[in-house]
Design an enzyme around this catalytic site. Structure first.
Site, PDB file in Angstrom:
ATOM      1  N   GLU A  90      40.339  31.955   9.855  1.00  0.00           N
ATOM      2  CA  GLU A  90      41.310  31.397  10.797  1.00  0.00           C
ATOM      3  C   GLU A  90      41.926  30.098  10.291  1.00  0.00           C
ATOM      4  OE1 GLU A  90      38.981  33.442  14.592  1.00  0.00           O
ATOM      5  OE2 GLU A  90      38.533  31.378  13.977  1.00  0.00           O
ATOM      6  N   ASP A 109      30.927  31.062  13.971  1.00  0.00           N
ATOM      7  CA  ASP A 109      31.069  30.454  15.289  1.00  0.00           C
ATOM      8  C   ASP A 109      29.708  29.918  15.722  1.00  0.00           C
ATOM      9  OD1 ASP A 109      33.685  31.307  15.400  1.00  0.00           O
ATOM     10  OD2 ASP A 109      33.367  32.803  16.967  1.00  0.00           O
ATOM     11  N   HIS A 119      33.373  26.098  15.388  1.00  0.00           N
ATOM     12  CA  HIS A 119      32.862  26.617  14.125  1.00  0.00           C
ATOM     13  C   HIS A 119      31.853  25.660  13.505  1.00  0.00           C
ATOM     14  CE1 HIS A 119      36.913  28.922  13.604  1.00  0.00           C
ATOM     15  NE2 HIS A 119      36.027  29.668  14.247  1.00  0.00           N
TER      16      HIS A 119
END
Length: 597
Positions: A344, A368, A534
């Site tokens: 991401e 995550d 994260h």
């Protein structure tokens, strides 16, 4: 020439400069010290070259000044040699008094340390104190190294406590030096409003000395459609994938499941995307042979991020496979250094991965920080009472499938699960790692374009460090660190908890070490204080090295559970207060400012 282990590192690496300093008085004083001082420098160089490796596996190189440094002329001669030899950090060593400001390393952006020999014959400790005072006064922080036990005059042994500090400084200084002048490649832009993927170029420039490079996601479309990749390597890669990468069951509802023909297309696409990402980062001389001279150059990127969601993944296969393979220590070309590719385009997690990689030479897990499972919640849902290290609760670290394959824990040392530098990994361990992994058809509710998510379970019992870099307006970057362990759960307990999130993604069950203080009063409080969605997970307890690296770069650490005796920062940090080192760290970093400001 292989792409990974030759072409990728063709520019070489920065070296460590060793500066033997000496009392400049002739007619007996200096002459009596020449041999011991130079032998100390040689001993330090030997230690570092024996213990430390560059990312390509080669021993770290040290450059020793041609003469002992007794004054400014010899300091300048050493500096000239170091600049020619691409020295990125220096260690000054001495067993005696020297002239502080005349002999010091005055480069403002080069990490530096001083070892003052603890001996009674000559006052090496007096020089250490004097020169560190000069460094502080001039705003050039340096690390001070002073052994606890007195050594005899002429002794060139390096005591264990001195070795530990020399190695900690060298690892951290090398990490900073290797990053400098490299690039972070942003492939796409901001993913789903995630702040970490708002790439802050001033942070990269001022704190890390790095450039920023950018390509639009349409660059992948162009290279796919115009076949801008090595077709021979693509054939090799696809054959390797078909033979070694196990496709897991499709977890999508029956009405959404795709055909075999579509899945085969997705496999072909994600393999091409992997090649394209690597070529975008480091270039590929094969592309020039194929008529793509500009593309062959790459972006000189030591780290990158792939936006993916959502504009890409709503239409094309996702980036999970390319991120997984590139972040791992092997692929169809064999074992090699991991690449750093952030999911991401979370550039801040990408920088954290880069920190961990350069400090350890091992692959990093991107995840995550998804869920805190309290003992009561686990027992309510599964009927199982957590025990052992997990008794106070567990953190579910799980991402959409892009974690490095090394994170399975299928590599071993002394019969225990580990994550190794690529040159230590065996063929059998690569095989076990691949067998422990499934590539599951991606959840089409999340990834409409399909793709394959990585699914594995990290083996318990590994010492691990979870950390995260955050940006705070008005302060700048701050780093948080949590050392702990991966833990095992009974298979049925894992399955129950995993299915409540997504069983097609890789899981690490992690428990931070609890100290009873601050953010580490409980596992819950660690989760409660985490600064972003994260985190990076690195093998080993590397928190002390991360703290040292952060201080080199002038990044304060806002929470950690590293034992106080392992914390090693420049001596000047103590001048900002010793009763509360965390607050002093913030004041020192603010006062001295970014390393490359």
């Amino acid at each position: 020439m292989t792409i990974e282990n030759d072409y990728r590192w063709r520019d070489g690496f920065p070296k460590i400069g060793i500066r033997p300093t000496i009392d400049g008085r002739r007619r007996g004083v200096r002459e009596s010290l020449e041999e011991q001082t130079m032998n100390l420098a040689k001993a330090v160089a030997a230690l570092l070259s024996e213990q430390l490796h560059y990312p390509n596996g080669e021993p770290v190189e040290c450059v020793i000044a041609d003469t002992c440094i007794g004054g400014v002329a010899e300091a300048a001669a050493a500096e000239k040699k170091f600049k020619h030899a691409d020295v990125g950090l220096t260690i000054t060593v001495t067993p005696c008094w020297c002239y502080g400001t005349e002999t010091m390393d005055a480069d403002p952006s080069r990490p530096k340390a001083v070892w003052g020999f603890n001996g009674t014959g000559r006052p090496g400790a007096v020089y250490l104190a004097a020169v560190l005072s000069a460094h502080a006064q001039k705003g050039l922080p340096a690390f001070g190294i002073y052994g606890e036990d007195v050594q005899d005059e002429g002794d060139t042994r390096i005591p264990d406590d001195v070795q530990e500090k020399l190695l900690r400084f060298a690892r951290s200084g090398l990490a900073a030096a290797i990053m400098r002048g490299q690039a972070y490649l942003s492939m796409g832009s901001v993913s789903m409003g995630i702040a970490g993927s708002i790439v802050d170029d001033s942070f990269f420039q001022e704190y890390l000395g790095m450039r920023n490079e950018y390509v639009d996601m349409s660059e992948f479309t162009r290279r796919l459609e115009e076949e801008i990749y090595d077709p021979e390597e693509y054939k090799l890669a696809l054959a390797w994938v078909k033979e070694n990468c196990v496709e897991g069951p499709d977890n999508n509802p029956q009405k959404l499941q795709t055909s075999r023909e579509r899945k085969d297309y997705e496999w072909e696409t994600v393999v091409k995307m992997t090649l394209i990402t690597r070529d975008l980062m480091i270039g590929n001389p094969r592309l020039a042979e194929l008529g793509f001279e500009e593309e062959a150059q790459g972006h000189h990127a030591i780290a990158s991020g792939f936006q993916g969601q959502r504009q890409w993944t709503d239409h094309f296969p996702n980036g999970d496979f390319l991120e997984t393979i590139l972040n791992s220590s092997f692929d169809w070309n064999g074992k090699r250094s991991p690449y750093i590719v952030a999911t991401e385009n979370d550039s801040l997690n990408g920088v954290g991965m880069l920190f961990g990689y350069l400090l350890t030479n091992t692959a990093q897990i991107f995840a995550d920080v998804r869920t805190y499972w309290s003992p009561a919640s686990v027992e309510r849902v599964t009927g199982y009472k957590l025990e052992g290290k997990a008794a106070g609760g567990i953190l579910h670290l799980i991402n959409s499938g892009s974690a490095a394959l090394d994170g399975t824990g299928e590599q071993q040392r002394d019969g225990k699960p580990v994550m190794k530098p690529f040159w230590e990994i065996t063929d059998e361990e690569v095989e076990r790692t691949l067998k422990a992994t499934q590539f599951r058809p991606a959840s089409l509710e999340y990834f409409r374009g399909g793709g394959f998510s990585t699914d594995y379970l990290t083996r318990g019992g590994m010492p691990m460090t979870m950390f995260r870099l955050n940006l705070v307006k008005g302060i700048g970057p701050v780093l948080q660190i949590a050392e702990g362990y991966s833990v095992d759960l009974p298979a049925e307990v894992h399955d129950t908890l995993d299915k409540r999130t997504d069983p097609t993604w890789p899981t690490t069950w992690f428990v931070p070490n609890i100290t009873g203080e601050g953010a580490f009063t409980s596992v819950y409080e660690v989760m409660n204080q985490w600064g972003a969605n994260h985190g990076v997970i690195s093998y080993g307890h590397i928190g002390a090295d991360l703290i040292t690296l952060a201080s080199v770069l002038r990044i304060p650490v806002n929470m950690h559970n590293v034992p106080a005796e392992q914390v090693f920062r420049p001596r000047a940090w103590g001048l900002f207060g010793t009763a509360d080192p965390e607050s002093a760290d913030f004041r020192a970093c603010q006062n001295f400012g970014p390393l490359y400001k």
